[in-house]
Design an enzyme around this catalytic site. Sequence first.
Site, PDB file in Angstrom:
ATOM      1  N   HIS A 158      89.372  13.665 -82.030  1.00 21.78           N
ATOM      2  CA  HIS A 158      88.811  12.788 -81.082  1.00 21.78           C
ATOM      3  C   HIS A 158      88.821  12.864 -79.799  1.00 21.78           C
ATOM      4  O   HIS A 158      87.823  12.743 -79.074  1.00 21.78           O
ATOM      5  CB  HIS A 158      88.779  11.423 -81.814  1.00 21.78           C
ATOM      6  CG  HIS A 158      88.635  10.311 -80.998  1.00 21.78           C
ATOM      7  ND1 HIS A 158      87.002   9.940 -81.023  1.00 21.78           N
ATOM      8  CD2 HIS A 158      88.749   9.479 -79.914  1.00 21.78           C
ATOM      9  CE1 HIS A 158      86.781   8.963 -79.943  1.00 21.78           C
ATOM     10  NE2 HIS A 158      87.766   8.714 -79.440  1.00 21.78           N
ATOM     11  N   ARG A 166      83.374  14.186 -69.904  1.00 23.59           N
ATOM     12  CA  ARG A 166      83.899  14.971 -68.952  1.00 23.59           C
ATOM     13  C   ARG A 166      83.505  16.571 -69.138  1.00 23.59           C
ATOM     14  O   ARG A 166      84.405  17.414 -69.271  1.00 23.59           O
ATOM     15  CB  ARG A 166      85.333  15.041 -68.625  1.00 23.59           C
ATOM     16  CG  ARG A 166      85.801  13.336 -68.183  1.00 23.59           C
ATOM     17  CD  ARG A 166      87.549  13.531 -67.958  1.00 23.59           C
ATOM     18  NE  ARG A 166      88.106  13.776 -68.974  1.00 23.59           N
ATOM     19  CZ  ARG A 166      88.447  13.097 -70.094  1.00 23.59           C
ATOM     20  NH1 ARG A 166      87.773  11.757 -70.061  1.00 23.59           N
ATOM     21  NH2 ARG A 166      88.912  13.427 -71.286  1.00 23.59           N
ATOM     22  N   GLU A 188      84.406   2.715 -84.238  1.00 18.32           N
ATOM     23  CA  GLU A 188      85.436   3.620 -84.079  1.00 18.32           C
ATOM     24  C   GLU A 188      86.034   3.378 -85.331  1.00 18.32           C
ATOM     25  O   GLU A 188      86.579   2.287 -85.526  1.00 18.32           O
ATOM     26  CB  GLU A 188      86.281   3.311 -82.877  1.00 18.32           C
ATOM     27  CG  GLU A 188      85.670   3.942 -81.590  1.00 18.32           C
ATOM     28  CD  GLU A 188      86.408   4.192 -80.354  1.00 18.32           C
ATOM     29  OE1 GLU A 188      87.448   3.332 -80.252  1.00 18.32           O
ATOM     30  OE2 GLU A 188      85.957   4.609 -79.374  1.00 18.32           O
ATOM     31  N   GLU A 190      89.340   3.165 -87.280  1.00 19.59           N
ATOM     32  CA  GLU A 190      90.737   3.301 -86.986  1.00 19.59           C
ATOM     33  C   GLU A 190      91.484   2.678 -88.216  1.00 19.59           C
ATOM     34  O   GLU A 190      90.985   2.242 -88.809  1.00 19.59           O
ATOM     35  CB  GLU A 190      90.937   2.639 -85.659  1.00 19.59           C
ATOM     36  CG  GLU A 190      89.977   3.196 -84.490  1.00 19.59           C
ATOM     37  CD  GLU A 190      90.465   2.889 -83.216  1.00 19.59           C
ATOM     38  OE1 GLU A 190      91.785   2.376 -83.121  1.00 19.59           O
ATOM     39  OE2 GLU A 190      89.686   2.967 -82.124  1.00 19.59           O
ATOM     40  N   ASP A 203      87.060  -0.573 -83.858  1.00 26.94           N
ATOM     41  CA  ASP A 203      87.096  -0.708 -82.493  1.00 26.94           C
ATOM     42  C   ASP A 203      85.615  -0.607 -82.089  1.00 26.94           C
ATOM     43  O   ASP A 203      85.220   0.494 -81.265  1.00 26.94           O
ATOM     44  CB  ASP A 203      88.214   0.180 -81.739  1.00 26.94           C
ATOM     45  CG  ASP A 203      88.197   0.011 -80.114  1.00 26.94           C
ATOM     46  OD1 ASP A 203      87.842  -1.137 -79.885  1.00 26.94           O
ATOM     47  OD2 ASP A 203      88.553   1.130 -79.653  1.00 26.94           O
ATOM     48  N   GLN A 255      81.374   1.217 -71.000  1.00 28.84           N
ATOM     49  CA  GLN A 255      82.751   1.944 -71.003  1.00 28.84           C
ATOM     50  C   GLN A 255      82.616   3.174 -69.781  1.00 28.84           C
ATOM     51  O   GLN A 255      83.508   3.339 -69.084  1.00 28.84           O
ATOM     52  CB  GLN A 255      83.159   2.510 -72.527  1.00 28.84           C
ATOM     53  CG  GLN A 255      84.358   3.301 -72.443  1.00 28.84           C
ATOM     54  CD  GLN A 255      84.758   3.993 -73.827  1.00 28.84           C
ATOM     55  OE1 GLN A 255      83.716   3.909 -74.900  1.00 28.84           O
ATOM     56  NE2 GLN A 255      85.767   4.709 -73.964  1.00 28.84           N
ATOM     57  N   LYS A 315      85.042  -2.619 -74.482  1.00 27.83           N
ATOM     58  CA  LYS A 315      85.848  -2.740 -76.085  1.00 27.83           C
ATOM     59  C   LYS A 315      85.930  -4.337 -76.189  1.00 27.83           C
ATOM     60  O   LYS A 315      86.082  -4.563 -77.592  1.00 27.83           O
ATOM     61  CB  LYS A 315      86.960  -1.993 -75.633  1.00 27.83           C
ATOM     62  CG  LYS A 315      86.905  -0.525 -75.338  1.00 27.83           C
ATOM     63  CD  LYS A 315      86.640   0.441 -76.630  1.00 27.83           C
ATOM     64  CE  LYS A 315      86.988   1.755 -76.292  1.00 27.83           C
ATOM     65  NZ  LYS A 315      86.712   2.598 -77.587  1.00 27.83           N
TER      66      LYS A 315
HETATM   67 MN    MN Z   1      89.508   2.900 -80.091  1.00 29.16          MN
END
Ligand code: MN
Length: 402
Positions: free
Chosen positions: A122, A131, A188, A190, A222, A229, A242
Amino acid sequence: MTTLPTTELFGLDNLPYGIASKPGHAPHVVARLGDQAIDLAGLATDAGGDAWVDAWSQSTLNSFAAQGRPSWRAARAWLRDTLRDESRADIVRARLHPLGELTMHLPIAVADYVDFYASEHHATNAGMIFRPDGTALTPNWKHLPIGYHGRSGTVVVSGTDIVRPCGQRKTPADAAPTFGPSIRLDFEAELGFVVGGDTAIGTRVRVDDAADHLFGVGLFNDWSARDIQGWEYVPLGPFLGKSFASSLAAWVTPMEALSTAKFDAPQQDPQPLPYLRGDDLFGLDIAIEVELNGTVVSRPPYSTMYWSPTQMLAHLTVNGASLRTGDLFASGTVSGAQPDQRGSLLELAWSGQEPLQLPGGSTRSFLQDGDVVTLRATAPGTDGGRIGLGEVTGRILPARSN
Ligand code: MN
């Protein structure tokens, strides 16, 4: 055991804890057995579980989680013995309630909430997307479990609707930021770890003592507004992209139920600093499924995570930050090496460049209003079969203008 309701995934080797209520009654601690819930304070009162009656009468799991690992183990052994005991079958049956008659509540009063970033796949994918001109993994990534402090007050229980957040967003193509509903809303997949037992400020929890504070796990989503973000996160990390909502499963699976799912973590390269080393380094063989509007769109394997939960907890406290019962730390998005193992839409649709194909010809780059995201998971159980983790689900509602 033929007289009690068990199903394959929620049998005697599982017994997750939750908080449930019936209309007109206060929420209290229950354990799940098949498609029923056991009123634990009632059972403990009737069947000799005096040590836990008070903690199990509470409206969160915090009192029980505060009792520490010896008590968690004793309680689980007592519960399993009681459920197996034919001579107490009538007492047990009187304390069973069909899940359909119950409202499930947030299982813990969340103290502090931290989200890690422990999946190398991830972190690499996100780095390439956010980036594109730099190195995917940041230079610190293999030296420490990266994390950020989230907002505990907006952790909600599975089934809670999620209102699309508004905020500032700016793409590289925009000259100036704009304000409005997020147009890049994401999930997300998790795993959340629930902490039990306080520690004093100024002290640290070592890797090999961390398991004493690991009460259990729950699936965790999440929710992330990628456009908010992306504009806000440099240099202090995620904030409003978030903090609008994070969803936790209603059922907390005790770590003991995952003993067969644990495996010795492979050697890390480079070897981390001494405070991140120890004997109790483990991965968890938990198979997650991400369902979008009823279609499984990804199968992230938790077994591919780089950092052990014990390392995350040791790192979290190495500066002397105290633990409080009810602390919740999440793993970070779980993504495997394969494209169909990615734990976020950001990765599955590669930032909108490769929209996800859904049945009926629709596609998704990010979540639309009305979309329902559900995470499920199974793991090897201690009896040779598999156990289920309680699902975490949520539906996206349109943004509000007020
Ligand atoms: Mn997360």
